[in-house]
Design an enzyme around this catalytic site. Structure first.
Site, PDB file in Angstrom:
ATOM      1  NE  ARG A  69     162.604  10.186 -59.039  1.00  0.00           N
ATOM      2  CZ  ARG A  69     161.977   9.877 -57.913  1.00  0.00           C
ATOM      3  NH1 ARG A  69     160.659   9.914 -57.863  1.00  0.00           N
ATOM      4  NH2 ARG A  69     162.663   9.553 -56.824  1.00  0.00           N
ATOM      5  CE1 TYR A 120     159.076  -0.424 -55.616  1.00  0.00           C
ATOM      6  CE2 TYR A 120     159.603   0.296 -53.395  1.00  0.00           C
ATOM      7  CZ  TYR A 120     158.712   0.196 -54.433  1.00  0.00           C
ATOM      8  OH  TYR A 120     157.449   0.726 -54.304  1.00  0.00           O
ATOM      9  CB  SER A 158     154.249   9.800 -57.088  1.00  0.00           C
ATOM     10  OG  SER A 158     154.804  10.740 -57.979  1.00  0.00           O
TER      11      SER A 158
END
Length: 334
Positions: free
Chosen positions: A228, A54, A206
């Site tokens: 997003r 990440y 998610s």
């Protein structure tokens, strides 16, 4: 905040997990990230999920800084290994012994901790023998650098093979981290039944379908600025599959269901994944502290059979259910 056991282990985790994919070290400033972590702690969240890939390791550093000073025994820190990091050389990805043993040390340094509670294979590595991978994980556990082992997006056959090797090596493979939401149900037919048999929990990512299940994306309307879906750093590519008028129209039908329960659509979406008994926790991210506090309120929300039926009627056949969608790259990414 409610807590659940992780797999067939004695480890309890908060059923709402704070995750920092696409946020820490990328979408939000470090001070806002720290405020979001504080909001998570204030809401009773004790479990934090990240990965070395990440923001190319920056997310781990931000999380480590944000958790500095917290009593280590009172929180659970999860991280992962597989995707490329660093200069992305030939051994900077995958699940080889070399990459695993080097990566765990880097993760621990960035997270400012001596161990992680859960170390996860971020995908299945088709280029490394699974025996090599599981032996390396066993050595990480025996060195005291991880307490438990998990995986992410492994299919049923891969879970079965990994669990058998882990048992032979005397370590606990307790979790799988798949995508799961009202709109993405590919784990239901094969992965979940296999996991239930093997004593493996799902910790799902998610659950709000990249924000689509919040209802903020309207059919035929412009994408909200700053959302997003407009983020070209990575968010837009992950959400675009859900942004069809047909899906967005069906999602709007969830609003009356949430209203009847006195909760938000996002809370409804998180509560829906937690209604599956094989799910130990739902990973929620946030670009601001208020989102964390709101999502955390999904903990303990009970959806009865009639509510679940209304949700199925609203989504209809739009949910993706093909188990073949649980897939890892054939070759290591670089």
């Amino acid at each position: 905040m409610e807590f659940r056991y992780l797999g067939n282990s004695g480890l309890k985790i908060s059923e709402i997990i704070y995750g920092n994919w696409l946020t820490h070290g990328s979408q939000v400033e470090n001070d806002v990230a720290a405020q979001s972590v504080r909001a998570a702690l204030d809401a009773g969240i004790t479990t934090f999920d990240t990965a070395d890939a990440y923001a190319n390791t920056a997310a781990e550093s931000v999380l480590g800084d944000a958790l500095k000073g917290e009593r280590r025994a009172s929180i659970e820190i999860f991280t992962k290994v597989y995707w490329p990091t660093g200069p992305k050389g030939p051994n900077d990805s995958g699940l080889s012994r070399k990459h695993i043993l080097e990566s765990i040390d880097g993760s621990l340094s960035r997270l400012r901790t001596d161990y992680v509670d859960l170390y996860q294979a971020h995908r299945f590595d088709h280029e490394t023998p699974i025996e090599e991978t599981m032996q390396a994980f066993a050595d990480v556990v025996r060195a005291g650098k991880a307490l438990y082992i998990g995986v992410s997006e492994w299919n049923a056959d891969q879970l079965r093979a990994g669990r058998a090797l882990a048992r032979d090596l005397g370590i606990q493979l307790v979790s799988n981290q798949p995508q799961y939401s009202m709109l993405w149900r590919v784990i239901e037919s094969e992965v979940i039944p296999t996991s239930e048999e093997l004593g493996i929990s799902q910790i799902v990512w998610s659950p709000v379908a990249q924000g689509v299940l919040t209802g903020k994306y309207k059919p035929g309307a412009e994408l909200p600025a700053g959302s997003r879906a407009t983020d070209e750093k990575g968010g837009a590519s992950t959400i675009k599959g859900f942004l069809t008028d047909e899906v967005l129209t069906s999602v709007q039908e969830l609003q009356p269901i949430a209203d009847d329960l006195g909760i938000t659509m996002a809370q409804l979406a998180v509560a829906w994944v937690l209604a599956n008994p094989n799910v130990a926790g739902a990973i929620v991210g946030a670009s601001k502290p208020e989102q964390v506090a709101s999502n955390a309120q999904a903990s303990g929300v009970t959806l009865d059979a009639s509510v679940l039926a209304r949700i199925d009627d609203a989504i209809g056949d739009l949910a993706e259910r093909d188990p073949a969608k649980t897939v890892s790259p054939e070759k290591r990414p670089s």
